[in-house]
Design a protein around this motif. Structure first.
Motif, mmCIF file in Angstrom:
data_model
loop_
_atom_site.group_PDB
_atom_site.id
_atom_site.type_symbol
_atom_site.label_atom_id
_atom_site.label_comp_id
_atom_site.label_asym_id
_atom_site.label_seq_id
_atom_site.Cartn_x
_atom_site.Cartn_y
_atom_site.Cartn_z
ATOM 1 N N GLU A 98 79.954 27.106 53.309
ATOM 2 C CA GLU A 98 78.889 27.537 52.402
ATOM 3 C C GLU A 98 77.861 28.437 53.081
ATOM 4 O O GLU A 98 77.227 29.265 52.420
ATOM 5 N N LEU A 99 77.671 28.285 54.374
ATOM 6 C CA LEU A 99 76.610 29.015 55.059
ATOM 7 C C LEU A 99 77.048 30.439 55.400
ATOM 8 O O LEU A 99 78.225 30.698 55.662
ATOM 9 N N PRO A 100 76.110 31.389 55.414
ATOM 10 C CA PRO A 100 76.456 32.747 55.835
ATOM 11 C C PRO A 100 76.767 32.787 57.322
ATOM 12 O O PRO A 100 76.353 31.904 58.095
ATOM 13 N N GLU A 101 77.488 33.807 57.741
ATOM 14 C CA GLU A 101 77.833 33.930 59.164
ATOM 15 C C GLU A 101 76.592 34.040 60.025
ATOM 16 O O GLU A 101 76.529 33.475 61.122
ATOM 17 N N THR A 102 75.611 34.768 59.531
ATOM 18 C CA THR A 102 74.347 34.904 60.257
ATOM 19 C C THR A 102 73.250 34.235 59.443
ATOM 20 O O THR A 102 73.020 34.611 58.286
ATOM 21 N N ILE A 103 72.609 33.246 60.018
ATOM 22 C CA ILE A 103 71.533 32.525 59.331
ATOM 23 C C ILE A 103 70.206 33.139 59.749
ATOM 24 O O ILE A 103 69.830 33.107 60.922
ATOM 25 N N SER A 104 69.499 33.715 58.797
ATOM 26 C CA SER A 104 68.226 34.366 59.100
ATOM 27 C C SER A 104 67.179 33.332 59.485
ATOM 28 O O SER A 104 67.319 32.135 59.190
ATOM 29 N N ALA A 105 66.109 33.797 60.094
ATOM 30 C CA ALA A 105 65.028 32.893 60.493
ATOM 31 C C ALA A 105 64.402 32.230 59.264
ATOM 32 O O ALA A 105 64.055 31.041 59.299
ATOM 33 N N ASN A 106 64.267 32.984 58.177
ATOM 34 C CA ASN A 106 63.654 32.406 56.978
ATOM 35 C C ASN A 106 64.553 31.359 56.340
ATOM 36 O O ASN A 106 64.078 30.312 55.895
ATOM 37 N N LEU A 107 65.855 31.611 56.282
ATOM 38 C CA LEU A 107 66.766 30.606 55.738
ATOM 39 C C LEU A 107 66.769 29.372 56.639
ATOM 40 O O LEU A 107 66.752 28.235 56.147
ATOM 41 N N ALA A 108 66.775 29.572 57.929
ATOM 42 C CA ALA A 108 66.774 28.445 58.861
ATOM 43 C C ALA A 108 65.518 27.591 58.711
ATOM 44 O O ALA A 108 65.555 26.371 58.927
ATOM 45 N N ARG A 129 71.430 35.283 39.782
ATOM 46 C CA ARG A 129 72.447 35.719 40.737
ATOM 47 C C ARG A 129 73.442 34.606 41.071
ATOM 48 O O ARG A 129 74.434 34.858 41.753
ATOM 49 N N LEU A 130 73.171 33.405 40.588
ATOM 50 C CA LEU A 130 74.067 32.282 40.873
ATOM 51 C C LEU A 130 75.048 32.017 39.757
ATOM 52 O O LEU A 130 76.207 31.688 40.001
ATOM 53 N N VAL A 137 76.437 27.394 45.321
ATOM 54 C CA VAL A 137 75.771 27.003 46.569
ATOM 55 C C VAL A 137 75.919 28.099 47.613
ATOM 56 O O VAL A 137 74.940 28.498 48.263
ATOM 57 N N LYS A 138 77.121 28.588 47.793
ATOM 58 C CA LYS A 138 77.376 29.627 48.783
ATOM 59 C C LYS A 138 76.578 30.893 48.475
ATOM 60 O O LYS A 138 76.007 31.516 49.392
ATOM 61 N N VAL A 139 76.509 31.248 47.194
ATOM 62 C CA VAL A 139 75.753 32.447 46.824
ATOM 63 C C VAL A 139 74.268 32.259 47.138
ATOM 64 O O VAL A 139 73.621 33.145 47.700
ATOM 65 N N PHE A 140 73.710 31.093 46.767
ATOM 66 C CA PHE A 140 72.291 30.838 47.054
ATOM 67 C C PHE A 140 72.005 30.972 48.541
ATOM 68 O O PHE A 140 71.051 31.652 48.951
ATOM 69 N N LEU A 141 72.810 30.335 49.361
ATOM 70 C CA LEU A 141 72.563 30.352 50.804
ATOM 71 C C LEU A 141 72.789 31.731 51.406
ATOM 72 O O LEU A 141 72.251 32.039 52.476
ATOM 73 N N GLY A 142 73.553 32.572 50.716
ATOM 74 C CA GLY A 142 73.806 33.917 51.213
ATOM 75 C C GLY A 142 72.801 34.950 50.777
ATOM 76 O O GLY A 142 72.835 36.098 51.251
ATOM 77 N N LEU A 143 71.871 34.578 49.891
ATOM 78 C CA LEU A 143 70.868 35.537 49.425
ATOM 79 C C LEU A 143 69.836 35.819 50.510
ATOM 80 O O LEU A 143 69.507 34.950 51.331
ATOM 81 N N GLU A 144 69.303 37.013 50.467
ATOM 82 C CA GLU A 144 68.214 37.349 51.388
ATOM 83 C C GLU A 144 66.984 36.521 51.041
ATOM 84 O O GLU A 144 66.619 36.382 49.870
ATOM 85 N N VAL A 145 66.350 35.960 52.058
ATOM 86 C CA VAL A 145 65.094 35.228 51.883
ATOM 87 C C VAL A 145 63.994 36.159 52.372
ATOM 88 O O VAL A 145 63.749 36.287 53.578
ATOM 89 N N GLU A 146 63.346 36.829 51.439
ATOM 90 C CA GLU A 146 62.479 37.948 51.802
ATOM 91 C C GLU A 146 61.185 37.526 52.493
ATOM 92 O O GLU A 146 60.626 38.287 53.300
ATOM 93 N N ARG A 147 60.687 36.329 52.185
ATOM 94 C CA ARG A 147 59.399 35.894 52.720
ATOM 95 C C ARG A 147 59.567 34.613 53.542
ATOM 96 O O ARG A 147 60.568 33.909 53.434
ATOM 97 N N GLU A 148 58.560 34.314 54.283
ATOM 98 C CA GLU A 148 58.559 33.057 55.033
ATOM 99 C C GLU A 148 58.464 31.895 54.044
ATOM 100 O O GLU A 148 57.567 31.875 53.185
ATOM 101 N N PRO A 149 59.362 30.931 54.092
ATOM 102 C CA PRO A 149 59.275 29.785 53.177
ATOM 103 C C PRO A 149 57.914 29.095 53.290
ATOM 104 O O PRO A 149 57.366 28.930 54.380
#
Length: 456
Positions: A98-108, A129-130, A137-149
């Motif tokens: 489910e997780l993208p290959e590269t996990i961004s800092a914001n997603l993490a 988009r889902l 689930v995979k699509v949600f986790l693969g979306l860009e997280v534009e801002r700091e959570p």
């Protein structure tokens, strides 16, 4: 399972005036907003329960985002059981599939609490988009997280879906199955249904159907901070947190959507909090007055429903004198009236996909018509057919649907109400040169409310 009903009481026995309650009902009826059912609890007693025919209090009703508050309750139960904590990282619940290959800092950095408070860091609601993909689930986790959570509130039904996915991952049960023995059965709630994705996950942010009294029981439970018949079903501190202002949402448009957001609950004016769903599904708690208001309806202006409560119900709860107002003994949404339709040609006219989900119309020689609709929310779409004829509401056999019809010159005008939802539609059908044209009008919709289509 034993069905537990809430106690009933005269308003006066709970410190309210019957005249004031009647005036509130009259105000709702005259508000221009389509109210379908209403219930009011005071001190845990039902002091008002009315329905606008053909809708019934006892019928299940699609609640849309009221579902979110039940999802938050499931998370609270899972926290109490030690299955997770609100500061757990979202990515910790999912694997490489489910997780993208590269996990961004914001997603993490995104936590369960960010999902609960709609502060995931996305710039806009992710749900659009889902829902077009089988792997939500995979699509949600693969979306860009534009801002700091945590830095920005954006109403995000996709976040609620992910909470549902987390509960299912931890428990091996859907939200519905997880809540049945822990919440629904102790409250005496029967007949609950919850739509699920093609992944088999309850939608979480939408899709729950309950009757009006079941909504009231949930509202009373939250008002009582999880205590029910002497048993603490949900930790008090969870509902304290869930209904408190956790994040600022003052950039929102309407005054009752600017008062702060909790854990899938809204704060409102007059020190209220609520679960609410599209088109006027409300569970509003008045902790200062030990009261809960429930409505189901079909309105594009949800603020107007709350404004009616502030203007007409709040004074009654505050003990102020309210002048008696004439109110209708019979509350109804009557079928449109008009002359009988003329005879049709008996041909079946089919249509391409359209906002009214109308698939075909057959207008018969006896002046009645059969309208067929495509049901798309099922895993395998199917059609349902309803006869529309003049007179009183005609109840479709085996379906929570009523229909009516009248003639307008050379047009057949059909009205269909889906009683387990807010939705109704009017379909004006005309035949010319071997083709049928339908001008449709929906009472409420997430898309266009008016459309015109011609047969294939």
């Amino acid at each position: 399972m034993l069905v537990v009903t809430l106690p009933r009481s005269a308003p006066e026995d709970q410190g309210l005036s019957s005249a004031a309650i009647d005036a509130f009902v009259a105000a709702l009826d005259a508000s221009g907003q389509e109210i379908q059912t209403v219930m009011l609890l005071r001190h845990g007693h039902v002091v008002l329960e009315r329905e606008w025919a053909p809708y019934r209090l006892a019928d299940p009703h699609l609640l849309f985002s009221v579902s979110k508050s039940f999802t938050a309750t499931a998370v609270g139960l899972a926290v109490e059981a030690g299955l997770l904590a609100v500061d757990d990282k979202v990515v910790s619940f999912f694997g490489p599939a489910e997780l993208p290959e590269t996990i961004s800092a914001n997603l993490a950095a995104m936590t369960v609490e960010h999902l609960l408070t709609m502060t995931t860091g996305h710039d806009e609601d992710t749900v659009g988009r889902l829902t077009h993909d089988r792997r939500m689930v995979k699509v949600f986790l693969g979306l860009e997280v534009e801002r700091e959570p945590g830095s920005w509130f954006v109403y995000n039904s996709g976040a609620s879906y992910l909470l549902s996915a987390i509960i299912q991952r931890l428990t091996g049960e859907t939200l519905l199955d997880y809540l049945k023995p822990r919440l629904f059965e102790p409250l005496g709630i029967t007949g609950a249904t919850w739509g699920a994705s093609s992944e088999g996950i309850s939608f979480g942010g939408w899709g729950l159907s309950l009757d009006t009294e079941s909504m009231a029981k949930f509202g009373q439970l939250v008002l009582q901070r999880g205590l029910w018949n002497g048993e603490q079903l949900v930790p008090a501190e969870w509902f304290e947190a869930a209904t408190a202002k956790q994040v600022d949402n003052s950039h929102s448009d309407n005054p009752d959507w600017q008062q702060g957001y909790g854990y899938q609950f809204w704060r409102g004016r007059n020190n209220t909090y609520r679960a609410d769903g599209a088109f006027g599904q409300f569970v509003v708690a008045f902790p200062d007055h030990d009261a809960v208001l429930i409505t189901t309806g079909a309105t594009e202006d949800m603020q107007a429903v709350l404004d009616t409560a502030w203007a007409n119900l709040l004074p009654a709860l505050e003990g102020k004198e309210v002048a008696p107002v004439p109110h209708p003994e019979l509350l109804e949404l009557a079928p449109p009236s008009g002359p009988a339709p003329q005879a049709g040609d008996g041909q079946t006219y089919t249509f391409t996909p359209n906002p009214g989900f109308l698939r075909s119309v057959r207008w018969d020689a006896d002046g009645a018509a059969v309208l067929t609709f495509l049901v798309t929310e099922l895993s395998e779409p199917e059609t349902t057919a309803f006869t529309c004829a003049p007179g009183a509401w005609l109840h479709a056999e085996g379906e929570p649907v009523v229909t009516s019809a009248y003639g307008d010159g050379d047009a057949f005008v059909a009205t269909v109400r889906w009683l387990d939802t807010p939705f109704s539609g009017q379909f004006r059908c005309r035949v010319d040169n071997g083709r049928m044209t339908v001008d449709g009008k929906l009472n409420v919709s997430f898309g266009p409310t008016e459309f015109s289509i011609a047969s294939e």
